[in-house]
Design an enzyme around this catalytic site. Structure first.
Site, mmCIF file in Angstrom:
data_model
loop_
_atom_site.group_PDB
_atom_site.id
_atom_site.type_symbol
_atom_site.label_atom_id
_atom_site.label_comp_id
_atom_site.label_asym_id
_atom_site.label_seq_id
_atom_site.Cartn_x
_atom_site.Cartn_y
_atom_site.Cartn_z
ATOM 1 N N ASP A 155 0.869 -1.182 0.000
ATOM 2 C CA ASP A 155 0.000 0.000 0.000
ATOM 3 C C ASP A 155 0.904 1.230 0.000
ATOM 4 O O ASP A 155 1.008 1.949 0.995
ATOM 5 C CB ASP A 155 -0.906 -0.048 1.246
ATOM 6 N N THR A 157 2.849 4.838 -1.586
ATOM 7 C CA THR A 157 2.555 6.109 -2.242
ATOM 8 C C THR A 157 2.865 5.944 -3.735
ATOM 9 O O THR A 157 3.248 4.857 -4.180
ATOM 10 C CB THR A 157 3.419 7.238 -1.637
HETATM 11 N N1 SPD Z 1 -2.211 8.611 -5.807
HETATM 12 C C1 SPD Z 1 -2.113 8.152 -4.459
HETATM 13 C C2 SPD Z 1 -2.061 6.671 -4.347
HETATM 14 C C3 SPD Z 1 -1.854 6.286 -2.928
HETATM 15 C C4 SPD Z 1 -2.082 4.859 -2.674
HETATM 16 N N2 SPD Z 1 -1.838 4.506 -1.280
HETATM 17 C C5 SPD Z 1 -2.524 5.288 -0.350
HETATM 18 C C6 SPD Z 1 -2.381 4.826 1.050
HETATM 19 C C7 SPD Z 1 -3.699 4.639 1.702
HETATM 20 N N3 SPD Z 1 -3.656 3.683 2.726
#
Ligand code: SPD
Length: 277
Positions: A155, A157
């Site tokens: 999960d 960024t």
């Molecule tokens: N564009 C942002 C994508 C982020 C994905 N992960 C977010 C973390 C939420 N738990």
């Protein structure tokens, strides 16, 4: 005065949300962390100006990143979440009675602390008895923990800065090795509309280690295009199959066994781009 938070989706497109106030803002060792109260989505967590999650729509993303691999696996007992310091994926993971232990490895301790303080609806399972929170680099952690997990959930960024290495073939090889012989991994995989080329690369990187790779998608209002991809690698199980009997024990707002199956059905433009020569 009206205050708006704007995330640039591309250099020529943005999502803007009207805010009531800024709840928290700081610069951690890794990134700029902000929590704002928006009119539409309630509290919103941003890292380096990019929307990570909101109290109103987070259930869709977190249920889909967690329950699809957890139901595709026949008996998930040990689960690793990499990133996801807000705790949403962990909250969904510990809903599964088969799970004995869920480890969260987050590089930025401040994301965990800020989420605990300002996003209790999302972070509420971080102190659960089955959860261990490790503040460490996920890349290093998977290299040091071979053959330990049934499911790995990445999960992260977006693939810039600290998360860049979490999309590489080398990293997926280490994830393969940290999974048991019937393990499954899933990685958040960006927008099937804006990032098609990158998704193709992610799938090919996962495919260099895993015999089975699939993309599934879902609707996430606050992510670019409102439509999001999840890239899955499986050592053994066909991820399209989920056991509906186990589902009865789990409380969800978005995920159902029907949604599970349907999420692997891709729009023609996506499958043509990803899978056709
Ligand atoms: N564009 C942002 C994508 C982020 C994905 N992960 C977010 C973390 C939420 N738990």
């Amino acid at each position: 005065m009206d205050l708006w938070v704007t995330e640039m989706w591309t250099p020529i497109m943005a999502l803007s949300c009207k805010t009531k106030k800024t709840i928290h803002q700081e610069k951690s060792e890794y990134q700029e962390i902000a929590v704002v109260e928006t009119e539409q989505f309630g509290r919103m967590l941003l890292l380096d100006g990019v929307i990570q999650t909101t109290v109103e729509d987070e259930f869709i993303y977190h249920e889909m990143i967690a329950h699809v691999p957890l139901f595709a696996h026949k008996n998930p007992r040990n689960v690793l979440v990499i990133g996801g310091g807000d705790g949403g994926a962990i909250r969904e993971t510990v809903k599964h009675p088969s799970v004995d232990k869920a480890v969260l490895v987050e590089i930025d301790e401040r994301v965990v602390e800020v989420s605990k303080q300002y996003l209790p609806e999302i972070s509420c399972a971080l102190d659960h008895e089955k959860v261990e929170v490790v503040i460490d680099d996920g890349i290093k952690y998977v290299k040091e923990n071979k053959n330990q997990f049934d499911v790995v959930i990445i999960d992260s960024t977006d693939p810039v800065g600290p998360a860049e290495g979490l999309f590489s073939s080398d990293f997926y090889r280490s994830v393969y090795e940290c999974l048991r012989e019937d393990g499954i991994m899933v990685a958040q995989a960006e927008s099937p509309f804006f990032d098609r080329k990158f998704i193709r690369k992610i799938l090919s990187n996962i495919g260099s280690s895993f015999p089975l790779t699939r993309l599934y998608t879902s609707f996430v209002p606050t992510y670019p295009g409102g439509y999001w991809g999840f890239a899955l690698g499986s050592k053994k199980y066909d991820p399209v199959e989920a056991d509906p009997a186990r589902f009865d024990k789990i409380d969800t707002r978005f995920y159902t066994p029907e949604i599970h199956k349907a999420s692997f059905v891709l729009p023609k433009y996506v499958s043509e781009y990803l899978y056709e020569k």
